[in-house]
Design a protein around this motif. Structure first.
Motif, PDB file in Angstrom:
ATOM      1  N   ASN A   1       0.814  -1.209   0.000  1.00 38.28           N
ATOM      2  CA  ASN A   1       0.000   0.000   0.000  1.00 38.28           C
ATOM      3  C   ASN A   1       0.853   1.268   0.000  1.00 38.28           C
ATOM      4  OD1 ASN A   1      -2.482  -1.319  -0.057  1.00 38.28           O
ATOM      5  ND2 ASN A   1      -2.583  -1.476   2.171  1.00 38.28           N
ATOM      6  N   ALA A   2       2.106   1.114   0.423  1.00 38.15           N
ATOM      7  CA  ALA A   2       3.031   2.251   0.412  1.00 38.15           C
ATOM      8  C   ALA A   2       3.781   2.352  -0.910  1.00 38.15           C
ATOM      9  CB  ALA A   2       4.015   2.128   1.563  1.00 38.15           C
ATOM     10  N   GLY A   3       3.454   1.442  -1.854  1.00 38.95           N
ATOM     11  CA  GLY A   3       4.064   1.518  -3.176  1.00 38.95           C
ATOM     12  C   GLY A   3       5.251   0.608  -3.418  1.00 38.95           C
ATOM     13  N   VAL A   4       5.548  -0.286  -2.470  1.00 36.49           N
ATOM     14  CA  VAL A   4       6.668  -1.216  -2.640  1.00 36.49           C
ATOM     15  C   VAL A   4       6.257  -2.318  -3.617  1.00 36.49           C
ATOM     16  CG1 VAL A   4       8.245  -2.806  -1.470  1.00 36.49           C
ATOM     17  CG2 VAL A   4       7.438  -0.744  -0.284  1.00 36.49           C
ATOM     18  N   ASP A   5       7.141  -2.662  -4.554  1.00 39.43           N
ATOM     19  CA  ASP A   5       6.812  -3.677  -5.550  1.00 39.43           C
ATOM     20  C   ASP A   5       6.830  -5.082  -4.944  1.00 39.43           C
ATOM     21  OD1 ASP A   5       9.618  -5.078  -6.347  1.00 39.43           O
ATOM     22  OD2 ASP A   5       9.920  -2.950  -5.884  1.00 39.43           O
ATOM     23  N   LEU A   6       6.157  -6.017  -5.613  1.00 36.69           N
ATOM     24  CA  LEU A   6       6.035  -7.383  -5.105  1.00 36.69           C
ATOM     25  C   LEU A   6       7.379  -8.071  -4.941  1.00 36.69           C
ATOM     26  CD1 LEU A   6       2.930  -8.906  -6.948  1.00 36.69           C
ATOM     27  CD2 LEU A   6       3.170  -8.451  -4.512  1.00 36.69           C
ATOM     28  N   TYR A   7       8.304  -7.821  -5.862  1.00 33.97           N
ATOM     29  CA  TYR A   7       9.613  -8.467  -5.792  1.00 33.97           C
ATOM     30  C   TYR A   7      10.327  -8.094  -4.487  1.00 33.97           C
ATOM     31  CZ  TYR A   7      14.424  -9.732  -6.930  1.00 33.97           C
ATOM     32  OH  TYR A   7      15.683 -10.270  -6.895  1.00 33.97           O
ATOM     33  N   THR A   8      10.275  -6.812  -4.154  1.00 37.92           N
ATOM     34  CA  THR A   8      10.927  -6.348  -2.929  1.00 37.92           C
ATOM     35  C   THR A   8      10.225  -6.883  -1.692  1.00 37.92           C
ATOM     36  OG1 THR A   8      11.625  -4.317  -4.060  1.00 37.92           O
ATOM     37  CG2 THR A   8      11.702  -4.305  -1.657  1.00 37.92           C
TER      38      THR A   8
ATOM     39  N   GLY B   1      11.287 -13.089   2.710  1.00 33.07           N
ATOM     40  CA  GLY B   1      12.119 -14.285   2.577  1.00 33.07           C
ATOM     41  C   GLY B   1      11.530 -15.346   1.689  1.00 33.07           C
ATOM     42  N   HIS B   2      10.679 -14.958   0.744  1.00 25.32           N
ATOM     43  CA  HIS B   2      10.091 -15.932  -0.179  1.00 25.32           C
ATOM     44  C   HIS B   2      11.149 -16.435  -1.159  1.00 25.32           C
ATOM     45  CE1 HIS B   2       5.782 -14.182   0.450  1.00 25.32           C
ATOM     46  NE2 HIS B   2       6.165 -14.974   1.427  1.00 25.32           N
ATOM     47  N   LYS B   3      11.159 -17.739  -1.369  1.00 18.57           N
ATOM     48  CA  LYS B   3      12.120 -18.351  -2.282  1.00 18.57           C
ATOM     49  C   LYS B   3      11.731 -18.136  -3.732  1.00 18.57           C
ATOM     50  CE  LYS B   3      14.539 -22.734  -3.073  1.00 18.57           C
ATOM     51  NZ  LYS B   3      14.641 -24.146  -2.637  1.00 18.57           N
ATOM     52  N   THR B   4      10.428 -18.150  -4.004  1.00 19.33           N
ATOM     53  CA  THR B   4       9.945 -17.983  -5.370  1.00 19.33           C
ATOM     54  C   THR B   4       8.867 -16.897  -5.411  1.00 19.33           C
ATOM     55  OG1 THR B   4       8.162 -19.610  -5.156  1.00 19.33           O
ATOM     56  CG2 THR B   4      10.344 -20.432  -5.823  1.00 19.33           C
ATOM     57  N   ALA B   5       8.651 -16.376  -6.613  1.00 17.22           N
ATOM     58  CA  ALA B   5       7.628 -15.342  -6.794  1.00 17.22           C
ATOM     59  C   ALA B   5       6.237 -15.891  -6.524  1.00 17.22           C
ATOM     60  CB  ALA B   5       7.707 -14.788  -8.220  1.00 17.22           C
ATOM     61  N   ALA B   6       6.068 -17.215  -6.679  1.00 21.09           N
ATOM     62  CA  ALA B   6       4.751 -17.829  -6.474  1.00 21.09           C
ATOM     63  C   ALA B   6       4.241 -17.580  -5.054  1.00 21.09           C
ATOM     64  CB  ALA B   6       4.834 -19.327  -6.751  1.00 21.09           C
ATOM     65  N   SER B   7       5.150 -17.548  -4.079  1.00 24.69           N
ATOM     66  CA  SER B   7       4.747 -17.323  -2.692  1.00 24.69           C
ATOM     67  C   SER B   7       4.227 -15.909  -2.482  1.00 24.69           C
ATOM     68  CB  SER B   7       5.930 -17.587  -1.756  1.00 24.69           C
ATOM     69  OG  SER B   7       6.376 -18.918  -1.865  1.00 24.69           O
ATOM     70  N   THR B   8       4.730 -14.972  -3.255  1.00 24.09           N
ATOM     71  CA  THR B   8       4.337 -13.568  -3.106  1.00 24.09           C
ATOM     72  C   THR B   8       3.061 -13.254  -3.884  1.00 24.09           C
ATOM     73  OG1 THR B   8       6.737 -13.172  -3.122  1.00 24.09           O
ATOM     74  CG2 THR B   8       5.336 -11.245  -2.996  1.00 24.09           C
ATOM     75  N   LYS B   9       2.656 -14.162  -4.778  1.00 32.56           N
ATOM     76  CA  LYS B   9       1.495 -13.902  -5.629  1.00 32.56           C
ATOM     77  C   LYS B   9       0.206 -13.721  -4.837  1.00 32.56           C
ATOM     78  CE  LYS B   9       2.775 -15.906 -10.087  1.00 32.56           C
ATOM     79  NZ  LYS B   9       2.507 -16.982 -11.076  1.00 32.56           N
ATOM     80  N   ARG B  10       0.157 -14.250  -3.602  1.00 29.30           N
ATOM     81  CA  ARG B  10      -1.058 -14.106  -2.817  1.00 29.30           C
ATOM     82  C   ARG B  10      -1.379 -12.644  -2.534  1.00 29.30           C
ATOM     83  NH1 ARG B  10      -0.973 -16.732   2.723  1.00 29.30           N
ATOM     84  NH2 ARG B  10       0.136 -18.402   1.683  1.00 29.30           N
TER      85      ARG B  10
END
Length: 330
Positions: free
Chosen positions: A288-295, A301-310
């Protein structure tokens, strides 16, 4: 023929014992039969097993490696290293009768039937039982799959047939995002300083409970060493918790912290909020503060992007806000 035997739980069951000398080799086998079998059914099953043992000994039939054997080898060799060994052991014992004599090379129909049994509200004797959720079924089959894969690696079975297992799909995503005000309300309800510190650190760092309790405070941030995904991880320390991080030294156990959390969340009026939801809330605050999903994934500490997709839907919401500002002036 099978004889009646008394189990450790005091129930009466039939036990089949086979001891013969066949082609000069002594063959010994014993099995505790399933619950609810009549004497006639037990005898029929015993005759079938005895015929198979004679066929194996005479080279007419290849020996069948059962799931039960795979599980025993896996538990014996690796069980001591499992973090969840108590819970896993209880589940494997609970359902042993369902997989004990199942051919480890014939898994499709068995996995379907086993999942159906776990979903059922009745046991094999027609008595009421609690149906299992898709997640519980998936976890149980996962334990069995791991044992079969291990048996294949050890050379106990020639092929890994676990790809034929039918694993129920389930979603473990939980979209509960609370803001700073909720966190502060719960923190104020904490009479214990370690619990209060853990709540604040969870919200301002996105760390898991276990990570908070073992993190080492360094000049670079919270040093977690080797994490859940096997990589070193440093989590920067938010200014709001810098003083707390330097001062606090956690001596509380995870079990005690979980108990205190259930007490303080109820006291604050958030009975259903999980401690792990503070981690999700940290992700929500960053996005909500504008930080991208990758960061965000890097912080968590997500190993893959799939974990952050939620959290992807949160980004979509922000994009909608941006689009709605088109043509508007401040």
């Amino acid at each position: 023929m099978p004889i009646e035997a008394t189990t450790k739980n005091g129930e009466r069951r039939y036990r089949w014992t086979f001891e013969r000398v066949i082609e000069g080799k002594r063959v010994r086998k014993t099995k505790l039969l399933a619950r609810g079998l009549s004497a006639r059914q037990a005898d029929e099953l015993a005759r079938k097993w005895e015929a198979k043992e004679y066929a194996k000994a005479n080279g007419m039939e290849k020996a069948t490696v059962t799931i039960g054997e795979c599980v025993r080898v896996h538990v014996q060799d690796e069980g001591a290293t499992w973090k969840d060994k108590k819970a896993r052991g209880q589940i494997l014992v609970k359902y042993a009768a369902e997989y004990q004599d199942q051919d480890a090379m014939d898994l499709y129909k068995w996995s379907v039937a086993f999942a159906d049994y776990m979903r059922s509200d009745k046991d094999r004797q027609g008595r009421p039982k609690r149906p299992s959720s898709a997640k519980t079924i998936n976890n149980t089959l996962g334990y069995i799959r791991a044992a079969i894969k291990y048996a294949h690696v050890k050379g106990l079975i020639p092929h890994d047939e676990t790809g034929r297992m039918v694993m129920p799909k389930f979603s473990n995503e939980r979209h509960i995002y609370e803001g700073r005000r909720t966190m502060l309300t719960i923190a104020k309800a904490c009479k214990d300083k370690e619990t209060r510190a853990a709540v604040r650190i969870a919200f301002y760092s996105g760390m898991r409970m276990s990570e908070i309790l073992r993190a080492k405070v360094t000049a670079r941030g919270f040093d977690l060493g080797t994490t859940k995904n096997g990589r070193p991880r440093i989590v920067p320390i938010h200014p709001k918790i810098a003083a707390t991080a330097r001062r606090i030294r956690f001596t509380i156990t995870a079990k005690a912290l979980k108990y205190r959390w259930t007490v303080v969340r109820a006291r604050a009026g958030f009975d259903t909020l999980r401690f792990h939801d503070l981690r999700h809330s940290a992700a929500s605050e960053m996005i909500n503060a504008g930080v991208d999903l990758y960061t965000v994934g890097g912080v968590l500490g997500h190993k893959t992007a799939a974990s952050t997709k939620r959290y992807a839907h949160l980004v979509t919401d922000k994009l909608a806000e941006a689009v709605n500002k088109i043509g508007k002036r401040e």
